[in-house]
Scaffold this motif. Structure first.
Motif, mmCIF file in Angstrom:
data_model
loop_
_atom_site.group_PDB
_atom_site.id
_atom_site.type_symbol
_atom_site.label_atom_id
_atom_site.label_comp_id
_atom_site.label_asym_id
_atom_site.label_seq_id
_atom_site.Cartn_x
_atom_site.Cartn_y
_atom_site.Cartn_z
ATOM 1 N N LYS A 1 37.095 2.523 -20.617
ATOM 2 C CA LYS A 1 36.962 2.878 -22.103
ATOM 3 C C LYS A 1 38.175 2.302 -22.931
ATOM 4 C CE LYS A 1 36.427 5.612 -25.750
ATOM 5 N NZ LYS A 1 35.324 5.495 -26.857
ATOM 6 N N HIS B 1 30.879 -4.185 -27.604
ATOM 7 C CA HIS B 1 29.830 -3.796 -26.985
ATOM 8 C C HIS B 1 28.704 -4.870 -26.515
ATOM 9 C CE1 HIS B 1 28.980 0.727 -28.180
ATOM 10 N NE2 HIS B 1 29.950 0.680 -27.285
ATOM 11 N N ILE C 1 28.659 10.927 -24.345
ATOM 12 C CA ILE C 1 28.800 10.421 -22.917
ATOM 13 C C ILE C 1 29.860 11.476 -22.258
ATOM 14 C CG2 ILE C 1 30.684 8.629 -23.368
ATOM 15 C CD1 ILE C 1 29.148 6.783 -21.545
ATOM 16 N N GLU D 1 27.567 -5.488 -22.563
ATOM 17 C CA GLU D 1 26.111 -5.437 -22.364
ATOM 18 C C GLU D 1 25.988 -6.982 -21.490
ATOM 19 O OE1 GLU D 1 22.984 -3.822 -24.852
ATOM 20 O OE2 GLU D 1 24.597 -4.123 -26.423
ATOM 21 N N GLU E 1 32.459 2.252 -21.863
ATOM 22 C CA GLU E 1 32.206 2.677 -23.274
ATOM 23 C C GLU E 1 31.146 3.841 -23.400
ATOM 24 O OE1 GLU E 1 34.096 2.467 -25.692
ATOM 25 O OE2 GLU E 1 35.431 0.534 -24.841
ATOM 26 N N ASP E 2 30.096 3.572 -24.206
ATOM 27 C CA ASP E 2 29.056 4.806 -24.353
ATOM 28 C C ASP E 2 27.659 4.115 -23.569
ATOM 29 O OD1 ASP E 2 28.169 2.936 -26.118
ATOM 30 O OD2 ASP E 2 27.857 4.079 -27.573
ATOM 31 N N PHE E 3 27.907 3.180 -22.606
ATOM 32 C CA PHE E 3 26.688 2.973 -21.539
ATOM 33 C C PHE E 3 27.053 3.669 -20.225
ATOM 34 C CE2 PHE E 3 27.287 -0.784 -24.458
ATOM 35 C CZ PHE E 3 26.048 -0.867 -25.214
ATOM 36 N N ASN F 1 24.577 9.319 -26.215
ATOM 37 C CA ASN F 1 25.473 9.720 -27.379
ATOM 38 C C ASN F 1 26.642 10.436 -27.153
ATOM 39 O OD1 ASN F 1 23.666 8.566 -29.675
ATOM 40 N ND2 ASN F 1 22.190 10.220 -29.436
ATOM 41 N N TYR G 1 21.042 -0.187 -17.578
ATOM 42 C CA TYR G 1 21.827 0.621 -18.273
ATOM 43 C C TYR G 1 21.360 1.317 -19.492
ATOM 44 C CZ TYR G 1 22.296 -3.321 -21.552
ATOM 45 O OH TYR G 1 21.985 -4.195 -22.282
ATOM 46 N N THR G 2 21.915 2.583 -19.701
ATOM 47 C CA THR G 2 21.303 3.182 -20.986
ATOM 48 C C THR G 2 22.435 3.520 -21.800
ATOM 49 O OG1 THR G 2 21.284 5.139 -19.714
ATOM 50 C CG2 THR G 2 19.305 4.123 -19.861
ATOM 51 N N GLN G 3 22.214 3.681 -23.255
ATOM 52 C CA GLN G 3 23.247 4.119 -24.070
ATOM 53 C C GLN G 3 22.956 5.686 -24.187
ATOM 54 O OE1 GLN G 3 23.678 1.591 -27.537
ATOM 55 N NE2 GLN G 3 25.605 2.240 -27.998
#
Length: 265
Positions: free
Chosen positions: A107, A69, A89, A73, A260-262, A87, A83-85
């Motif tokens: 991913k 991560h 995704i 970032e 990933e989860d962003f 839960n 960007y936002t994270q």
């Protein structure tokens, strides 16, 4: 029958071989071109020293690098991307796809070989044939280059003639199937002019995140199929690093980057 070598990058040829009387199943080495020589060399050397190896089935080709991560970032900040994270995704991606947005998915470990198999992939709605024009223009690809479907394993037999759960080739997008007549109009964006499609069939155990995107999309649309094409601009390699993905996003390849989860949009 097992096939390897650049010739067998021709997915229609592989279908013709699979349809020969007496052939039960076809396996095509997923990196059938020059990139696969590395495995051939390793297996040959192993054979020389050991004289044998344990036979088995290649489960997946997610053999490339992955990134922490903090590295992701750092790359997003380098390119000044907000960007936002998120839960869940996978649901977020599915909802965006149902609204006809084009999503770049980054991913875990990168795929090995020439096919994007969900970890460095562009996903899009397969129900609108005009998306081909839109995607080709955005990715600067030529018109003849077709897009392929990605589908949950339990629905593949309803869309592709002759599909069998024991067939390994469609897990790696290395063979075509004729599309059932009643499904052609449902997913026109992934049906070739010869009425075939080159699917990637996804099992939940093999790629849970990718499977869940399809599942969430199915819940919204009642369609278990999406477009899956490689995350890259024309004549560039598939993106590998977070920096590659950020640059492709800035160049307009996709509406939304799910790394990933962003989420970047």
């Amino acid at each position: 029958i097992c096939l390897s070598g650049g010739t067998f990058g021709n997915v229609r040829l592989n279908q013709k071989i699979a349809e020969i009387d007496g052939v039960k199943s076809v396996f095509i080495q997923p990196a059938m071109g020059d990139g696969g020589l590395s495995v051939g060399g390793a297996l040959w050397e192993y054979w020389q020293h050991k004289g044998r190896w344990k036979r088995g089935v290649l489960e997946d080709v997610y053999l490339g690098p992955d990134f922490m991560h903090s590295q992701i970032e750092s790359a997003l900040k380098k390119y000044n991307l907000e960007y936002t994270q998120v839960n869940n995704i996978e649901k977020y991606i599915a909802d965006a796809l149902a609204r006809n947005r084009i999503v770049g998915r980054f991913k875990s470990r990168m795929e090995w070989g020439p096919r994007a198999l969900g970890n460095r992939t562009i996903l899009a709605n397969a129900t609108d044939a005009s998306i081909n024009i839109t995607l080709n223009k955005r990715l600067k690809r030529t018109e003849f280059m077709p897009f392929a479907p990605i589908i949950m394993e339990e629905y593949a037999g309803k869309y592709f003639k002759g599909y069998d759960t024991t067939h390994p080739a469609p897990r790696f997008m290395t063979i075509t199937y004729d599309v059932f007549e009643n499904k052609k109009a449902e997913i026109p964006a992934v049906v070739h002019v010869d009425e075939t499609a080159r699917p990637q069939v996804v099992e939940k155990e093999e790629n849970p995140s990718l499977y869940n995107i399809l599942l969430e999309y199915y819940k919204v649309t009642d369609i278990p199929v999406l477009i899956n094409t490689s995350f890259n601009m024309h004549e560039e390699p598939i993106v590998c690093t977070p920096e590659d993905a950020a640059r492709a996003y800035q160049q307009g390849a996709v509406d939304l980057l799910a790394i990933e989860d962003f989420i970047v949009q």
